[in-house]
Design an enzyme around this catalytic site. Structure first.
Site, short mmCIF file in Angstrom:
data_model
loop_
_atom_site.label_atom_id
_atom_site.label_comp_id
_atom_site.label_asym_id
_atom_site.label_seq_id
_atom_site.Cartn_x
_atom_site.Cartn_y
_atom_site.Cartn_z
N THR A 143 0.82 -1.21 0.00
CA THR A 143 0.00 0.00 0.00
C THR A 143 0.86 1.26 0.00
OG1 THR A 143 -1.45 1.28 1.47
CG2 THR A 143 -0.09 -0.35 2.52
N ASP A 144 0.28 2.35 -0.47
CA ASP A 144 0.99 3.64 -0.39
C ASP A 144 1.05 4.15 1.05
OD1 ASP A 144 -1.70 4.30 -0.08
OD2 ASP A 144 -1.74 5.86 -1.60
N GLU A 145 0.26 3.54 1.94
CA GLU A 145 0.20 4.05 3.32
C GLU A 145 1.53 3.85 4.07
OE1 GLU A 145 -3.51 3.22 5.33
OE2 GLU A 145 -4.57 3.03 3.42
N TYR A 168 -1.88 -0.77 10.84
CA TYR A 168 -1.98 -1.40 9.51
C TYR A 168 -0.77 -1.05 8.66
CZ TYR A 168 -3.29 -1.79 4.56
OH TYR A 168 -3.29 -2.06 3.21
N LYS A 172 2.32 -3.43 7.20
CA LYS A 172 2.61 -3.57 5.77
C LYS A 172 4.04 -3.13 5.48
CE LYS A 172 0.20 -4.70 2.82
NZ LYS A 172 -0.15 -6.05 2.27
P1 NAD Z 1 -9.40 -7.68 1.93
O1 NAD Z 1 -9.40 -7.39 3.39
O2 NAD Z 1 -10.63 -7.43 1.13
O3 NAD Z 1 -9.02 -9.21 1.68
C1 NAD Z 1 -7.99 -9.85 2.38
C2 NAD Z 1 -8.08 -11.35 2.11
O4 NAD Z 1 -7.00 -11.98 2.82
C3 NAD Z 1 -9.38 -11.98 2.61
O5 NAD Z 1 -9.90 -12.88 1.64
C4 NAD Z 1 -8.95 -12.73 3.87
O6 NAD Z 1 -9.73 -13.89 4.13
C5 NAD Z 1 -7.50 -13.10 3.52
N1 NAD Z 1 -6.69 -13.31 4.72
C6 NAD Z 1 -6.58 -12.47 5.80
N2 NAD Z 1 -5.77 -13.02 6.72
C7 NAD Z 1 -5.33 -14.20 6.20
C8 NAD Z 1 -4.46 -15.22 6.67
N3 NAD Z 1 -3.86 -15.13 7.88
N4 NAD Z 1 -4.22 -16.29 5.88
C9 NAD Z 1 -4.83 -16.39 4.66
N5 NAD Z 1 -5.67 -15.48 4.18
C10 NAD Z 1 -5.92 -14.39 4.93
O7 NAD Z 1 -8.17 -6.88 1.35
P2 NAD Z 1 -8.00 -6.17 -0.07
O8 NAD Z 1 -8.59 -4.81 0.01
O9 NAD Z 1 -8.42 -7.10 -1.14
O10 NAD Z 1 -6.42 -5.97 -0.10
C11 NAD Z 1 -5.57 -6.97 -0.67
C12 NAD Z 1 -4.13 -6.52 -0.53
O11 NAD Z 1 -3.93 -5.29 -1.20
C13 NAD Z 1 -3.67 -6.29 0.91
O12 NAD Z 1 -2.38 -6.80 1.04
C14 NAD Z 1 -3.70 -4.79 1.08
O13 NAD Z 1 -2.74 -4.37 2.03
C15 NAD Z 1 -3.34 -4.34 -0.32
N6 NAD Z 1 -3.85 -3.02 -0.71
C16 NAD Z 1 -5.19 -2.74 -0.60
C17 NAD Z 1 -5.68 -1.51 -1.02
C18 NAD Z 1 -7.14 -1.19 -0.93
O14 NAD Z 1 -7.54 -0.05 -1.26
N7 NAD Z 1 -8.02 -2.11 -0.57
C19 NAD Z 1 -4.79 -0.55 -1.54
C20 NAD Z 1 -3.43 -0.88 -1.65
C21 NAD Z 1 -2.98 -2.12 -1.24
P1 TYD Z 2 -10.88 3.71 4.02
O1 TYD Z 2 -11.82 3.27 2.94
O2 TYD Z 2 -11.01 3.08 5.36
O3 TYD Z 2 -9.41 3.57 3.44
P2 TYD Z 2 -7.98 4.07 4.07
O4 TYD Z 2 -8.17 4.44 5.48
O5 TYD Z 2 -7.12 2.85 3.94
O6 TYD Z 2 -7.55 5.20 3.21
O7 TYD Z 2 -11.06 5.29 4.22
C1 TYD Z 2 -10.86 6.19 3.16
C2 TYD Z 2 -11.00 7.57 3.72
O8 TYD Z 2 -12.36 7.79 4.14
C3 TYD Z 2 -10.16 7.83 4.95
O9 TYD Z 2 -9.71 9.19 4.93
C4 TYD Z 2 -11.12 7.63 6.10
C5 TYD Z 2 -12.44 8.11 5.53
N1 TYD Z 2 -13.66 7.46 6.04
C6 TYD Z 2 -14.74 8.23 6.48
O10 TYD Z 2 -14.68 9.48 6.49
N2 TYD Z 2 -15.86 7.60 6.91
C7 TYD Z 2 -15.95 6.22 6.94
O11 TYD Z 2 -17.01 5.69 7.38
C8 TYD Z 2 -14.86 5.45 6.48
C9 TYD Z 2 -14.91 3.95 6.50
C10 TYD Z 2 -13.72 6.11 6.04
#
Ligand code: NAD
Ligand code: TYD
Length: 362
Positions: A143-145, A168, A172
């Site tokens: 993630t960019d975070e 988180y 990461k």
């Molecule tokens: P998500 O939470 O929707 O899915 C995570 C998946 O991992 C789930 O299916 C869960 O069952 C599985 N999982 C969790 N713990 C596990 C374990 N111990 N063993 C096996 N499986 C396990 O997450 P996502 O949004 O699909 O994100 C996927 C990846 O992308 C993550 O690594 C996240 O850090 C990264 N990422 C997400 C975003 C975003 O905006 N969602 C952005 C940048 C990077």
């Molecule tokens: P989120 O979807 O949780 O992603 P991340 O925290 O990883 O960026 O949140 C996106 C942005 O929206 C973040 O600035 C937090 C804000 N947010 C709200 O204002 N209300 C909400 O109910 C949620 C879930 C997030």
């Protein structure tokens, strides 16, 4: 040459992973290999998101293994059973708010789980004479975070120093460091991507965009943290996944690539835009929906702004986005409107039983 024959996708039942597997098996004609989806099915894992894939490819090119990435023996067994040559590691605890309430699961899965996978890959990908195979790859999805928080200007590049601020992002960041440590110390072929906020179909409704869409449809309040002026860079999930696939195919081992949407929005402005789209498609009064915006207590340690410079990815691998933000949001809202069964399943908790009801061990 990378083999890309037996591809282990971890976290394939999650939001980004399930979209990735669907794109790989249905829209990537150049890929003829097998996909092994390793997922523990935590609250965020929904195997029913891949019901169509299981029906079409299950037991032939798609295999599901319910396993925890921290389980050393299961992980190694799965590597051996399928002769894995590529890992695309999505599995993680992914929600910042949950990491604030309970960081331990984040350390366990994101740090220990990534370590367990890396260690299995290191051991099992050693070739004859103990040297590392060159036809394998471990791709880590991050993630960019990890880069911390920006002020009003500037962008994260691949050389921005890490400065994670939530449990988180710290977990990461830690996993990112382990990935490069395994590359530099043991010669493991790795690539890494740091992506901005994704949105799209199958997104678990605890994250901003799906939560807001469903709350609007149910007439519930729309909770905005703090002053709502936090900025995120949004990318359609399929475009994240085409970037990951480009990196897995053509990325240089030992390199990291930023992935972003070049699409920054303040949360409150994004929300107003989303209200317009949902109201139009669902026949709601946008003014009335806007009245349900509720400013709530801020998230502790809330990062102010993320913005990604993804010029390396575009320049070196020729990646481009396929949709504008308007198109992506419109597709996403359409998806939630026409997949009510998925939403009901998630909200009722029924999705947790999909595997035991539908999956026959093969
Ligand atoms: P998500 O939470 O929707 O899915 C995570 C998946 O991992 C789930 O299916 C869960 O069952 C599985 N999982 C969790 N713990 C596990 C374990 N111990 N063993 C096996 N499986 C396990 O997450 P996502 O949004 O699909 O994100 C996927 C990846 O992308 C993550 O690594 C996240 O850090 C990264 N990422 C997400 C975003 C975003 O905006 N969602 C952005 C940048 C990077
Ligand atoms: P989120 O979807 O949780 O992603 P991340 O925290 O990883 O960026 O949140 C996106 C942005 O929206 C973040 O600035 C937090 C804000 N947010 C709200 O204002 N209300 C909400 O109910 C949620 C879930 C997030």
């Amino acid at each position: 040459m990378r083999k890309l024959t037996n591809v282990l996708v971890t976290g394939g039942a999650g939001f980004i992973g399930c979209n990735f597997i669907r794109v790989l098996l249905k829209k990537t004609p150049g890929f003829t290999g097998r996909v092994i989806n390793l997922d523990a099915l935590t609250y965020a894992g929904n195997a029913s998101s891949l019901a169509d894939i299981d029906g079409e490819f299950g037991g032939k090119r798609y295999f599901f293994e319910r396993a925890d990435i921290t389980d050393r023996e299961r992980v190694r067994g799965i590597f051996q059973k399928y002769d894995i040559d590529t890992v695309i590691h999505f599995a993680a605890e992914s929600h910042v708010d949950r990491s604030i309430l309970g960081p331990e699961a984040f350390i366990r899965t994101n740090v220990m789980g990534t370590f367990t996978l890396l260690d299995a890959a290191r051991d099992l990908w050693r070739g004859e004479g103990g040297s590392m195979r060159e036809d394998v790859l471990f791709h880590h999805v991050s993630t960019d975070e990890v880069y911390g928080s920006l002020g009003e200007t500037g962008y994260f590049t691949e050389t921005t120093p890490y400065d994670p601020r939530s449990p988180y992002s710290a977990s990461k960041a830690s996993s990112d460091h382990l990935v490069f440590a395994y590359h530099h110390t043991y010669g493991l072929p790795v690539t890494l991507s740091n992506c901005s906020n994704n949105y799209g179909p199958y997104h678990f409704p605890e994250k901003l965009i799906p939560l807001m869409i469903l709350n609007m449809l149910e007439g519930k309040p729309l909770p905005v943290y703090g002053d709502g002026k936090y900025v995120r860079d949004w990318l359609f999930v399929e475009d994240h996944n085409t970037a990951v696939w480009a990196i897995v195919n053509r990325g240089k081992s030992g390199e990291k690539y930023n992935i972003g949407g070049e699409n920054e929005w303040e949360n409150i402005t994004l929300l107003r835009k989303l209200i317009g789209i949902v109201a139009e498609k669902a026949g709601l009064d946008a003014g009335k929906v806007a009245e349900t915006i509720t400013f709530v207590k801020d998230r502790p340690g809330h990062d102010r702004r993320y913005a990604i410079d993804c010029s390396k990815l575009k320049r070196e691998l020729g990646w481009t986005q396929s949709v504008t933000f308007e198109e992506g949001l419109s597709l996403t809202v359409d998806w939630y409107l026409s997949n009510k069964a998925w939403v009901v399943n998630v909200k009722s908790g029924e999705y947790a039983h999909w595997v035991e009801k539908n999956y026959t061990a093969r």
